[in-house]
Each structure stands twice: as C-alpha cells, then as structure tokens.
Design an enzyme around this catalytic site. Structure first.
Site, PDB file in Angstrom:
ATOM      1  N   ASP A 135     -61.546-143.476  -9.028  1.00 34.52           N
ATOM      2  CA  ASP A 135     -62.995-143.249  -8.866  1.00 34.52           C
ATOM      3  C   ASP A 135     -63.026-143.107  -7.127  1.00 34.52           C
ATOM      4  O   ASP A 135     -61.122-143.332  -6.912  1.00 34.52           O
ATOM      5  CB  ASP A 135     -63.878-144.666  -8.458  1.00 34.52           C
ATOM      6  CG  ASP A 135     -64.316-144.760  -7.307  1.00 34.52           C
ATOM      7  OD1 ASP A 135     -65.719-144.475  -7.762  1.00 34.52           O
ATOM      8  OD2 ASP A 135     -64.527-146.125  -6.414  1.00 34.52           O
ATOM      9  N   ASP A 177     -63.656-150.034  -7.932  1.00 36.71           N
ATOM     10  CA  ASP A 177     -63.977-150.567  -6.916  1.00 36.71           C
ATOM     11  C   ASP A 177     -65.540-151.086  -7.287  1.00 36.71           C
ATOM     12  O   ASP A 177     -66.664-152.763  -7.204  1.00 36.71           O
ATOM     13  CB  ASP A 177     -63.737-150.531  -5.492  1.00 36.71           C
ATOM     14  CG  ASP A 177     -65.166-149.875  -4.991  1.00 36.71           C
ATOM     15  OD1 ASP A 177     -65.379-148.497  -5.536  1.00 36.71           O
ATOM     16  OD2 ASP A 177     -64.423-149.894  -4.248  1.00 36.71           O
ATOM     17  N   ASP A 182     -68.934-148.719 -11.596  1.00 36.75           N
ATOM     18  CA  ASP A 182     -67.490-148.307 -12.442  1.00 36.75           C
ATOM     19  C   ASP A 182     -66.855-149.738 -13.277  1.00 36.75           C
ATOM     20  O   ASP A 182     -66.685-149.553 -13.940  1.00 36.75           O
ATOM     21  CB  ASP A 182     -66.087-148.342 -11.128  1.00 36.75           C
ATOM     22  CG  ASP A 182     -65.802-147.584 -10.254  1.00 36.75           C
ATOM     23  OD1 ASP A 182     -66.474-146.438 -10.486  1.00 36.75           O
ATOM     24  OD2 ASP A 182     -66.070-148.138  -9.335  1.00 36.75           O
TER      25      ASP A 182
HETATM   26  P1  ADP Z   1     -68.930-142.898  -5.615  1.00 38.32           P
HETATM   27  O1  ADP Z   1     -68.750-144.319  -5.545  1.00 38.32           O
HETATM   28  O2  ADP Z   1     -67.846-142.493  -6.675  1.00 38.32           O
HETATM   29  O3  ADP Z   1     -69.392-142.226  -4.602  1.00 38.32           O
HETATM   30  P2  ADP Z   1     -71.915-144.655  -6.673  1.00 38.32           P
HETATM   31  O4  ADP Z   1     -72.048-144.452  -7.964  1.00 38.32           O
HETATM   32  O5  ADP Z   1     -71.803-145.395  -6.521  1.00 38.32           O
HETATM   33  O6  ADP Z   1     -70.385-143.486  -6.631  1.00 38.32           O
HETATM   34  O7  ADP Z   1     -72.552-143.306  -5.751  1.00 38.32           O
HETATM   35  C1  ADP Z   1     -72.999-142.504  -6.124  1.00 38.32           C
HETATM   36  C2  ADP Z   1     -73.419-141.864  -5.003  1.00 38.32           C
HETATM   37  O8  ADP Z   1     -74.807-142.109  -4.714  1.00 38.32           O
HETATM   38  C3  ADP Z   1     -72.685-141.874  -3.825  1.00 38.32           C
HETATM   39  O9  ADP Z   1     -71.723-140.949  -3.344  1.00 38.32           O
HETATM   40  C4  ADP Z   1     -74.031-141.430  -2.713  1.00 38.32           C
HETATM   41  O10 ADP Z   1     -74.066-139.791  -2.159  1.00 38.32           O
HETATM   42  C5  ADP Z   1     -75.300-141.920  -3.722  1.00 38.32           C
HETATM   43  N1  ADP Z   1     -75.828-143.606  -2.697  1.00 38.32           N
HETATM   44  C6  ADP Z   1     -75.412-144.360  -3.309  1.00 38.32           C
HETATM   45  N2  ADP Z   1     -75.709-145.276  -3.114  1.00 38.32           N
HETATM   46  C7  ADP Z   1     -76.023-145.284  -1.829  1.00 38.32           C
HETATM   47  C8  ADP Z   1     -76.455-145.422  -0.234  1.00 38.32           C
HETATM   48  N3  ADP Z   1     -76.929-146.979  -0.503  1.00 38.32           N
HETATM   49  N4  ADP Z   1     -76.409-144.724   0.532  1.00 38.32           N
HETATM   50  C9  ADP Z   1     -76.888-143.875   0.651  1.00 38.32           C
HETATM   51  N5  ADP Z   1     -76.002-142.441  -0.615  1.00 38.32           N
HETATM   52  C10 ADP Z   1     -75.575-143.340  -1.526  1.00 38.32           C
HETATM   53 MG    MG Z   2     -66.245-146.411  -5.568  1.00 35.60          MG
END
Ligand code: ADP
Ligand code: MG
Length: 300
Positions: free
Chosen positions: A50, A248, A252
C-alpha cells in the site's frame, strides 16, 4: 544413522529452531502471530505494498489550495477540517493539524458518512459537502471541469482532495506526504532477493507513479477501491504465486487477511493490525527484509 541413533534430535530441532527464530523476530521488532509464517515467508513471490501510511509516513500536509469558493482560505479549511475531523484516513490528519495550528473553530457536522476509497460526505449549515478524490464525480454523476488543475497538482506529487458544496466544486486541495526514509534502500534489497513488488493504492495514478518511480517500484496499480485491492490479491494467488500484502488502512484489511502473509505496521489502524499475520512493531520497512532473512535461516 543419525535418524536411527537419535530421532529425538530431529524432533527437537524443529520447535527449537522456531522458538529461536521467534525470539530473533521479537528482537528485530517483528511480531509473528503464527509460527508457520517463519516457514512460509521465504516462499513469497510477490510483495504488494500500500502507498499511504505504508511506503510513506502517512503524515500529510496541505501543500496547495485552489480556492474558488468565495470563502477565505481559513473559512474554507474550517469547513473541510470540521468534516475531516470525523475521518480516520491519513489525509484527514493534514486538515486536523492545520486546524489546530491555526486555531480554526470546529463547526457542527451532521449526516457524516465515510465513503470507502473515495472520501467523505456531511452537512454543515444546511449545505451538503463531498470531500475526496475524483471518483466522487462518477459516484454522484457530477461534472468535473478541473482536470487541468488536477493534473498540475498531481505532477507535483500531491494527492488531490476535491471539495464540493451542494454538488459544485468549490476547491481543490493538494496534500503531500513524505516517503519513508529507507523505502528505496529496502526495495533495492528485496529486489536483490528476487521479490516482485507491486504498489497498490487508492490514490490517483500520476501521483502514485511519481512516488513508485522515486523508490524503484515498477508495477503500480492506482485508483483501486478496497474491493479491487482484495481482488488483485485473489488474482495473483490464482496464478499460483505466494503473495505478501503490506498495509495499514481499513481499506487494506480484506487484502491482509486474503494474502498468504499479511503484514501491517504498528501505526496501522486496529482492524488492519487484527487482519495481519505479522506486525512491524518499529514501523520499519527493513523488518520485511529481516523477516525473509530469518525465515530462510529457520528453514536451513
Ligand atoms: P490509500 O491508503 O491507498 O490512499 P484509500 O482506499 O484509503 O487508499 O483511499 C483512497 C483514496 O480516497 C485516497 O487516496 C483519497 O484520495 C481518498 N480519500 C479517502 N479518505 C479521504 C478523506 N478523509 N479525505 C479526502 N480524501 C480521502
Ligand atoms: Mg494506507
């Protein structure tokens, strides 16, 4: 002759090797939940990593604001950080620390929703807000006319946060993360022991590729939802590959439990650490290399 003369020696050797290796792991800050992991780690073909919070520190900062809202930057960030204060995603921490450093007042939020892999939604002063990446536009069938600005921010290594008020884009905020100190060194060492590495992230493709390139990872899968993440693990396993997933976040967790070996950082969210087989207590990526090394010696 050895087996006939003292079979107990062989019987004793295996648990003894495992116990010693578990101790070695503990000394190196690697918590191994099941001892089979020590036998199997060495067989891993692919390591899926990740990005946010794993290859990077997950300690994001606001780096650029494109503000078309009519509000001042601080009023805009007051709204955004009030909503983000309810999220546990690493991106939210950028806004939380901005708000506390600048003494921004927290506003009342109603109807808050986490949108997995996208961002969040909520209502402040009877206005509906959507905050997150460009998947918002598909999900809510809205138009995005900010492609140029998005590309500019991504090319500069930012993750992009769209802010929409009542269905209209009012701002684009770039947030930047710092790559872990030893990430490139560890990736190089893992390549030397023939591990294939894939970066798997929910972030946008341009930003993901820039970060992957800078640490020497060639395969990048970006823009993936939590479901896509676990599907990718399934797909790799179906090709008879032994897969390790390192992550993390909440997103994931399904992949961590599906992988042959799930590895989480100590700084991970509880559900990720619960789903993993191994926890890197020192949040040090080099522990992954050490785990392979210890596993190889255990088998020997
Ligand atoms: P990663 O840890 O690989 O970035 P996530 O699935 O947690 O993947 O999140 C995917 C995307 O969703 C993030 O890269 C971001 O663009 C968006 N995102 C998620 N949560 C938030 C948040 N609280 N505020 C803004 N963008 C968010
Ligand atoms: Mg992450």
């Amino acid at each position: 002759m050895l087996v006939c003369a003292c079979p107990c020696a062989l019987g004793l050797a295996t648990p003894l090797a495992i116990v010693i290796s578990e101790g070695l792991c503990a000394k190196n800050g690697i918590l191994v939940k099941k001892s089979e992991i020590l036998e199997n780690a060495n067989k891993i073909d692919v390591i899926v990593l990740d990005k946010t919070g794993t290859l990077t520190y997950g300690d994001l900062r606001i780096s650029k604001i494109i503000n078309n809202s009519g509000y001042s930057n601080n009023s805009l960030l007051g709204i955004v950080s009030s909503l983000e204060s309810k999220s546990t995603h690493p991106i939210a921490s950028a806004f939380k620390s901005y708000a506390s450093n600048n003494g921004l007042k927290s506003l009342d939020v109603s109807d808050f929703k986490n949108l997995a892999g996208i961002g969040l939604s909520g209502v402040i002063n009877e206005k509906a807000y959507l905050i997150g990446n460009n998947k918002i536009f598909d999900k809510y069938k809205l138009d995005n006319n900010m492609f140029k600005e998005e590309k500019e921010l991504s090319l500069d290594g930012n993750s992009i946060v769209y802010v929409l008020e009542n269905g209209k884009v009012i701002a684009l905020i770039g947030v930047k993360d710092i790559i872990r100190d030893n990430a490139s060194r560890v990736i190089k060492k893992l390549k030397q022991i023939n591990k294939r590495m894939i970066m798997l992230t929910g972030d946008n493709e341009i930003t993901a590729k820039i970060i992957a390139k800078s640490i020497g990872i060639k395969e990048v899968i970006a823009n993936v939802s939590p479901k896509d993440k676990s599907n990718k693990i399934k797909e790799l396993k179906s090709k008879d590959l032994k897969v390790m997933m390192v992550g993390d976040g909440i997103n994931d967790a399904p992949s961590l439990s599906l992988a042959d070996i799930g590895v989480s950082l100590n700084s991970a969210i509880d559900i990720a650490a619960d789903s993993a087989d191994v926890i890197l207590m020192r949040n040090d990526l080099n522990s992954i290399y050490n785990l392979f090394d210890i596993s190889r010696k255990t088998l020997a």
